[in-house]
Design a protein around this motif. Structure first.
Motif, PDB file in Angstrom:
ATOM      1  N   SER A 134       0.854  -1.177   0.000  1.00  0.00           N
ATOM      2  CA  SER A 134       0.000   0.000   0.000  1.00  0.00           C
ATOM      3  C   SER A 134       0.900   1.239   0.000  1.00  0.00           C
ATOM      4  O   SER A 134       1.970   1.226  -0.611  1.00  0.00           O
ATOM      5  N   SER A 135       0.487   2.294   0.667  1.00  0.00           N
ATOM      6  CA  SER A 135       1.272   3.530   0.697  1.00  0.00           C
ATOM      7  C   SER A 135       0.836   4.368   1.885  1.00  0.00           C
ATOM      8  O   SER A 135      -0.342   4.335   2.283  1.00  0.00           O
ATOM      9  N   ASN A 136       1.771   5.119   2.447  1.00  0.00           N
ATOM     10  CA  ASN A 136       1.397   6.006   3.556  1.00  0.00           C
ATOM     11  C   ASN A 136       0.420   7.091   3.101  1.00  0.00           C
ATOM     12  O   ASN A 136      -0.287   7.679   3.915  1.00  0.00           O
ATOM     13  N   THR A 137       0.327   7.307   1.779  1.00  0.00           N
ATOM     14  CA  THR A 137      -0.610   8.317   1.286  1.00  0.00           C
ATOM     15  C   THR A 137      -2.063   7.900   1.514  1.00  0.00           C
ATOM     16  O   THR A 137      -2.966   8.736   1.439  1.00  0.00           O
ATOM     17  N   VAL A 173      -3.618 -11.802   6.173  1.00  0.00           N
ATOM     18  CA  VAL A 173      -3.581 -10.770   5.129  1.00  0.00           C
ATOM     19  C   VAL A 173      -3.239  -9.437   5.773  1.00  0.00           C
ATOM     20  O   VAL A 173      -3.941  -8.972   6.679  1.00  0.00           O
ATOM     21  N   ASN A 174      -2.160  -8.819   5.325  1.00  0.00           N
ATOM     22  CA  ASN A 174      -1.710  -7.540   5.874  1.00  0.00           C
ATOM     23  C   ASN A 174      -1.250  -6.629   4.735  1.00  0.00           C
ATOM     24  O   ASN A 174      -1.148  -7.058   3.583  1.00  0.00           O
ATOM     25  N   SER A 175      -0.968  -5.394   5.069  1.00  0.00           N
ATOM     26  CA  SER A 175      -0.413  -4.470   4.077  1.00  0.00           C
ATOM     27  C   SER A 175       0.763  -3.714   4.680  1.00  0.00           C
ATOM     28  O   SER A 175       0.853  -3.541   5.896  1.00  0.00           O
ATOM     29  N   VAL A 176       1.654  -3.303   3.805  1.00  0.00           N
ATOM     30  CA  VAL A 176       2.806  -2.493   4.192  1.00  0.00           C
ATOM     31  C   VAL A 176       2.693  -1.170   3.448  1.00  0.00           C
ATOM     32  O   VAL A 176       2.487  -1.153   2.231  1.00  0.00           O
ATOM     33  N   SER A 177       2.804  -0.069   4.186  1.00  0.00           N
ATOM     34  CA  SER A 177       2.593   1.264   3.612  1.00  0.00           C
ATOM     35  C   SER A 177       3.832   2.142   3.791  1.00  0.00           C
ATOM     36  O   SER A 177       3.961   2.878   4.780  1.00  0.00           O
ATOM     37  N   PRO A 178       4.764   2.066   2.855  1.00  0.00           N
ATOM     38  CA  PRO A 178       5.963   2.901   2.962  1.00  0.00           C
ATOM     39  C   PRO A 178       5.733   4.301   2.420  1.00  0.00           C
ATOM     40  O   PRO A 178       4.770   4.558   1.686  1.00  0.00           O
ATOM     41  N   SER A 179       6.636   5.189   2.785  1.00  0.00           N
ATOM     42  CA  SER A 179       6.709   6.479   2.106  1.00  0.00           C
ATOM     43  C   SER A 179       7.463   6.250   0.802  1.00  0.00           C
ATOM     44  O   SER A 179       7.977   5.155   0.562  1.00  0.00           O
ATOM     45  N   ASP A 217      14.281  -2.110   3.409  1.00  0.00           N
ATOM     46  CA  ASP A 217      13.496  -1.990   4.652  1.00  0.00           C
ATOM     47  C   ASP A 217      12.134  -2.651   4.483  1.00  0.00           C
ATOM     48  O   ASP A 217      11.672  -3.403   5.349  1.00  0.00           O
ATOM     49  N   VAL A 218      11.492  -2.371   3.370  1.00  0.00           N
ATOM     50  CA  VAL A 218      10.171  -2.937   3.098  1.00  0.00           C
ATOM     51  C   VAL A 218      10.271  -4.445   2.899  1.00  0.00           C
ATOM     52  O   VAL A 218       9.436  -5.211   3.397  1.00  0.00           O
ATOM     53  N   ALA A 219      11.311  -4.873   2.193  1.00  0.00           N
ATOM     54  CA  ALA A 219      11.506  -6.301   1.942  1.00  0.00           C
ATOM     55  C   ALA A 219      11.611  -7.084   3.245  1.00  0.00           C
ATOM     56  O   ALA A 219      11.045  -8.178   3.380  1.00  0.00           O
ATOM     57  N   ILE A 239       2.694   1.037   8.622  1.00  0.00           N
ATOM     58  CA  ILE A 239       3.179   2.285   8.016  1.00  0.00           C
ATOM     59  C   ILE A 239       4.685   2.386   8.256  1.00  0.00           C
ATOM     60  O   ILE A 239       5.140   2.364   9.397  1.00  0.00           O
ATOM     61  N   MET A 240       5.431   2.479   7.172  1.00  0.00           N
ATOM     62  CA  MET A 240       6.891   2.560   7.246  1.00  0.00           C
ATOM     63  C   MET A 240       7.334   3.851   6.558  1.00  0.00           C
ATOM     64  O   MET A 240       7.645   3.858   5.382  1.00  0.00           O
TER      65      MET A 240
END
Length: 247
Positions: A134-137, A173-179, A217-219, A239-240
């Motif tokens: 996903s995304s922090n946006t 089921v999860n999501s990762v939201s980087p900048s 970092d996300v990986a 949120i990362m």
């Protein structure tokens, strides 16, 4: 490290950036990895470098997704890890938006991600891990990001509902939201290296930790969420962004 030994992993959009870094990380932890992408030459080059399997598939095409799931089932059986990573971005105000731009972003970021999960559910092992990029946006409001942010907000909603629907099978089921990170996706927006650096410098100013996150970092987060260490985590958005949403 072999935390993910013999766990079959599928990563969409794996030829560069976060997808590439995640494929490398999962393989290092013992997972057989399949990466996908629209561009045959790019995806095969990345697979050769990483020592993983490449399958050409366009996430904006449901028929491609169906063929991908069928091919993975035929060659690998069931899937332990599904990282729905493929996505595109663009900037523009609501007034400037065109139907073609709206459709191109939604078809990959939301519709394509949705049907990737849908078509893979039958071949996910009980206890499998699904992670959406996903995304922090999705948690912020920036002028010029209405379509992109909406696609990621919708994705996070699906993530939570999928977590409930798949819980009886112990599928998380999860999501990762980087900048934003400096990946090929920025260059796809038509930005040269100088423009990318200018944008990154501006972003860093809005990050409390005063540094950019990396694809690696996300990986590592995706690898963690795919491991037994995260077996009690589902329906969560990570949120990362170095605190960017707080500023």
């Amino acid at each position: 490290m072999d935390d993910l030994k013999n766990k079959v992993a599928v990563i969409t959009g794996g030829n560069s950036g976060i997808g590439y870094a995640t494929a490398k990380q999962l393989k290092e932890q013992g997972a057989p990895v399949i990466i996908t992408g629209r561009r045959k030459e790019a995806i095969e080059k990345a697979a050769s470098e990483l020592g993983v399997t490449a399958i050409v598939a366009d996430q904006s095409s449901v028929s491609d997704i169906e063929k991908l799931a069928s091919k993975v089932k035929e060659d690998f059986g069931q899937v332990d890890i599904l990282f729905v990573n493929a996505g595109i971005t663009n900037k523009g105000t609501i007034e400037e938006a065109t139907e073609a731009l709206f459709d191109s972003i939604m078809n990959i970021n939301f519709r394509g991600a949705y049907f990737t999960l849908s078509k893979f559910i039958p071949i996910l092992k009980n206890g499998a891990s699904v992670v959406f990029l996903s995304s922090n946006t999705a948690n912020m409001s920036y002028a010029g990001t209405s379509i992109y942010s909406s696609s990621k907000t919708a994705l996070n909603s699906v993530m939570k509902i999928a977590a409930l629907e798949l819980a009886p099978r112990k599928i998380r089921v999860n999501s990762v939201s980087p900048s934003p990170t400096e990946t090929e996706i920025m260059k796809k927006m038509g930005m040269d290296e100088e423009a990318v650096k200018t944008m990154m410098d501006a972003i860093v100013e809005n990050i409390p930790l005063k540094q950019m996150g990396t694809s690696e970092d996300v990986a590592k987060m995706v690898a963690y969420l795919s491991s037994d260490a995260a077996k009690f985590i589902t329906g969560a958005d990570f949120i990362m962004d170095g605190g960017m949403v707080l500023s």
